[in-house]
Design a protein around this motif. Sequence first.
Motif, PDB file in Angstrom:
ATOM      1  N   SER A 201     -29.927   8.723  38.352  1.00  0.00           N
ATOM      2  CA  SER A 201     -29.676  10.069  38.874  1.00  0.00           C
ATOM      3  C   SER A 201     -30.824  11.026  38.555  1.00  0.00           C
ATOM      4  CB  SER A 201     -28.361  10.612  38.309  1.00  0.00           C
ATOM      5  OG  SER A 201     -28.457  10.859  36.920  1.00  0.00           O
ATOM      6  N   ILE A 202     -31.438  10.859  37.379  1.00  0.00           N
ATOM      7  CA  ILE A 202     -32.596  11.682  37.025  1.00  0.00           C
ATOM      8  C   ILE A 202     -33.772  11.368  37.946  1.00  0.00           C
ATOM      9  CG2 ILE A 202     -34.309  12.126  35.217  1.00  0.00           C
ATOM     10  CD1 ILE A 202     -32.100  11.713  33.164  1.00  0.00           C
ATOM     11  N   LYS A 204     -33.528  10.323  40.983  1.00  0.00           N
ATOM     12  CA  LYS A 204     -33.211  10.916  42.287  1.00  0.00           C
ATOM     13  C   LYS A 204     -33.523  12.398  42.310  1.00  0.00           C
ATOM     14  CE  LYS A 204     -29.387  11.540  45.548  1.00  0.00           C
ATOM     15  NZ  LYS A 204     -27.948  11.294  45.800  1.00  0.00           N
ATOM     16  N   GLU A 205     -33.187  13.111  41.225  1.00  0.00           N
ATOM     17  CA  GLU A 205     -33.446  14.548  41.174  1.00  0.00           C
ATOM     18  C   GLU A 205     -34.936  14.854  41.153  1.00  0.00           C
ATOM     19  OE1 GLU A 205     -31.347  17.085  41.382  1.00  0.00           O
ATOM     20  OE2 GLU A 205     -29.674  15.719  41.681  1.00  0.00           O
ATOM     21  N   ARG A 206     -35.712  14.025  40.497  1.00  0.00           N
ATOM     22  CA  ARG A 206     -37.152  14.295  40.355  1.00  0.00           C
ATOM     23  C   ARG A 206     -37.973  13.818  41.545  1.00  0.00           C
ATOM     24  NH1 ARG A 206     -39.812  12.909  34.670  1.00  0.00           N
ATOM     25  NH2 ARG A 206     -41.564  13.672  35.904  1.00  0.00           N
ATOM     26  N   GLN A 212     -35.131   6.692  44.178  1.00  0.00           N
ATOM     27  CA  GLN A 212     -33.978   6.180  43.450  1.00  0.00           C
ATOM     28  C   GLN A 212     -33.588   4.788  43.959  1.00  0.00           C
ATOM     29  OE1 GLN A 212     -30.236   7.641  44.532  1.00  0.00           O
ATOM     30  NE2 GLN A 212     -29.233   7.256  42.564  1.00  0.00           N
ATOM     31  N   THR A 361     -25.768  21.423  30.772  1.00  0.00           N
ATOM     32  CA  THR A 361     -26.205  20.266  31.561  1.00  0.00           C
ATOM     33  C   THR A 361     -27.043  19.317  30.715  1.00  0.00           C
ATOM     34  OG1 THR A 361     -26.239  21.646  33.545  1.00  0.00           O
ATOM     35  CG2 THR A 361     -27.399  19.548  33.662  1.00  0.00           C
TER      36      THR A 361
END
Length: 378
Positions: A201-202, A204-206, A212, A361
Amino acid sequence: CCDNTWKFLTRIPQGCTTRDKVLETCRMRIKASNSSKIDADTMENMFDVLVSRNYLEKTEDPDMDDDGKERSAKRFKGDDSRVLWRVNSNTFLNYLRDQEIVKFVRSKFDEASAEIVSIILTLNTQAPGDLTQMSSSISYDQILQNLKAKKPNLVPFAQGYLDILVDSPLGIVKVVRDYNNSYYINFTSFYEEYTRAHVASIVKERFGPRCQRVFSIVLSKNMIEQKQVAELAMLPFKDAKELLYKLYSEGFLKLQELHQTPDLCPARTFYLFNAPMEQIRMKLLDVCFKAAHNLMAIRKDKLNENARLVDKSLRADAAIVQAQQSGLSADDLEDMLTSSEKQQLGVCMRIVKRLDLGEITLVDSICALSHFGAANVA
């Protein structure tokens, strides 16, 4: 715990202290926060409940030396007022772990599967605070009995759901084959899958969903070539290569070269990618701690810059509450801050609130990478 017990728990002072000081501090904090009143007997019962469930534990007396001999001349046998108590962090970690397991199963399967896993965790007979890598085995009859009380409509499908959970490649639910099958939760498998999902998930965010997808494919394989990644990700070879080397440059992937000939010719070399989870975990954990430090530093600076307004606002609020309790008019007190001061204070409080949300978070990521990730490594 019930709402009143949780309210009581959140007002327990940090560190270790005696029972009497805990109860007195809680009374003062509840009174200061204008919360619903809790009488002394109820508060003492809450303390006993927390002790019985191992949320609170005894700790060593600071008057004792390393050999357990009391330094002071007096001994306080049977005097509960001298016993020191503290919050049992292991019990809370187990509680958070169980909640995350149910949430994780719900996201991967459905609500019914999550309910069955929740029953297995509820029936877990391990001592509170036990950090072993698997739960106690629960028989199929016990699961059915509890399922009838909670979700009777799921009873006819219980065996099918259990078979799906056991056969899943996640490996979170395991079975002991005997005359009456028993089931248990493999915490090690959960830690591994949970940490992987959090890292993905990290990524994907970056870097976006395409990165991802590539990272998840490499993560699912021990070693894999660029061509295989492109085929499995259904991406053009050029795009897959670009994404792979982006992740490699950021430290999320490692590259291993296997030479077919001694001359080290690139044309006769296999380039294999893999994801070193332990290195990634430590790197992300370091980033999270730095980010948390930066957020706390920024919040502290903002509050220091507006310390006069914050203090003035607190004094005004306290005076208004006191006037209302006394039955006096508080109209004049509401004008203690000018409109410009209220606007400036509002901007400061909005920034502080956003910083607080950022810290919350980060706490999730730190818990996933630190406690759960470290438990998986152990």
